[in-house]
Design an enzyme around this catalytic site. Structure first.
Site, PDB file in Angstrom:
ATOM      1  N   GLU A  77     -60.513 -49.389  71.015  1.00 59.28           N
ATOM      2  CA  GLU A  77     -60.331 -49.950  69.675  1.00 59.28           C
ATOM      3  C   GLU A  77     -60.940 -49.024  68.614  1.00 59.28           C
ATOM      4  O   GLU A  77     -61.277 -49.465  67.519  1.00 59.28           O
ATOM      5  CB  GLU A  77     -60.929 -51.355  69.619  1.00 59.28           C
ATOM      6  CG  GLU A  77     -60.149 -52.321  70.502  1.00 59.28           C
ATOM      7  CD  GLU A  77     -60.661 -53.744  70.454  1.00 59.28           C
ATOM      8  OE1 GLU A  77     -59.839 -54.653  70.223  1.00 59.28           O
ATOM      9  OE2 GLU A  77     -61.870 -53.949  70.653  1.00 59.28           O
ATOM     10  N   TYR A 123     -76.785 -67.076  52.332  1.00 58.44           N
ATOM     11  CA  TYR A 123     -76.853 -65.834  53.112  1.00 58.44           C
ATOM     12  C   TYR A 123     -75.486 -65.411  53.636  1.00 58.44           C
ATOM     13  O   TYR A 123     -75.221 -64.212  53.795  1.00 58.44           O
ATOM     14  CB  TYR A 123     -77.873 -65.977  54.248  1.00 58.44           C
ATOM     15  CG  TYR A 123     -79.274 -65.748  53.762  1.00 58.44           C
ATOM     16  CD1 TYR A 123     -79.789 -64.464  53.623  1.00 58.44           C
ATOM     17  CD2 TYR A 123     -80.079 -66.816  53.379  1.00 58.44           C
ATOM     18  CE1 TYR A 123     -81.066 -64.236  53.148  1.00 58.44           C
ATOM     19  CE2 TYR A 123     -81.362 -66.608  52.886  1.00 58.44           C
ATOM     20  CZ  TYR A 123     -81.850 -65.315  52.779  1.00 58.44           C
ATOM     21  OH  TYR A 123     -83.108 -65.100  52.285  1.00 58.44           O
TER      22      TYR A 123
END
Length: 214
Positions: A77, A123
């Site tokens: 990949e 976050y």
């Protein structure tokens, strides 16, 4: 970059890869990690390698054109990483996992393909931002790289349908932290489905983006 400095980066990949594996964020030989080098080349985890048992000396080394120089054969990949780096010159590292909750979200019907997970926490907004869905492609299909390239310039993370997240960061720690935040928020999203959760509004998201620019 000196050989000593490169060895430090190899050790970092192995250490953080093992941390991800030991905590169940990747399994078997799934997932891959890369880092950009000062000379324009890259370090990448090898194909069919377990992130929990990486040998730093065998991590793949690629040149600035993506040609394999030494170490074991790079991840199959590789093109996903190269596509992200091509659009994100500010990124120094990329993490791609098949983490369970993120993959589960990528399989859901009806999610927003422009933003798969709502802004549930500050976050998440700070470390991930908007998360677009990349349509399903057979693993290894070069067209998947083209699809990622079309989104990477605007987004530091993308979610591959029925596959998993690809997350870029200014360095490897930042990319790992963002991947962990994505996975935990995906878990929250699945727990809260059907509960009409309170999410951060547009003004709250905009304030975070002003205070903590990516």
């Amino acid at each position: 970059m000196s050989i000593h400095d490169e060895n430090v980066l190899r050790e970092q990949i192995a250490t953080l890869g093992k941390s991800l594996f030991d905590r169940g964020l990747t399994m078997g030989s799934s997932g891959n990690i890369s880092m950009r080098l000062d000379d324009g080349g890259w370090l990448m985890t090898p194909t069919n390698a377990c992130l929990g048992r990486l040998d730093p000396a065998r991590i793949s080394r690629l040149d600035g054109q993506g040609q394999w120089l030494d170490g074991d054969t790079p991840t199959k990949e590789q093109f996903l990483h190269m596509a992200m780096y091509a659009e994100r010159p500010q990124s120094g590292a990329i993490v791609h996992l098949h983490s369970t909750h993120s993959v589960a979200v990528s399989c859901l019907p009806g999610i927003d393909p422009c933003d798969c997970i709502p802004p549930l926490t500050a976050y998440y907004v700070m470390r991930v931002g908007k998360l677009p869905l990349v349509p399903y492609h057979v693993p290894g299909d070069p067209q998947l790289g083209d699809a990622v390239r079309g989104l990477a310039g605007k987004h530091s993370a993308v979610l591959l349908a029925n596959h998993g997240p690809v997350v870029a960061g200014k360095n490897l720690e930042a990319a790992v932290y963002a991947t962990e935040e994505l996975e935990e928020t995906a878990k929250l999203f699945l727990l809260l489905r059907g509960e009409n959760p309170r999410v951060l509004n547009e003004e709250q998201v905009a304030e975070l983006q002003r205070r903590f620019p990516a």
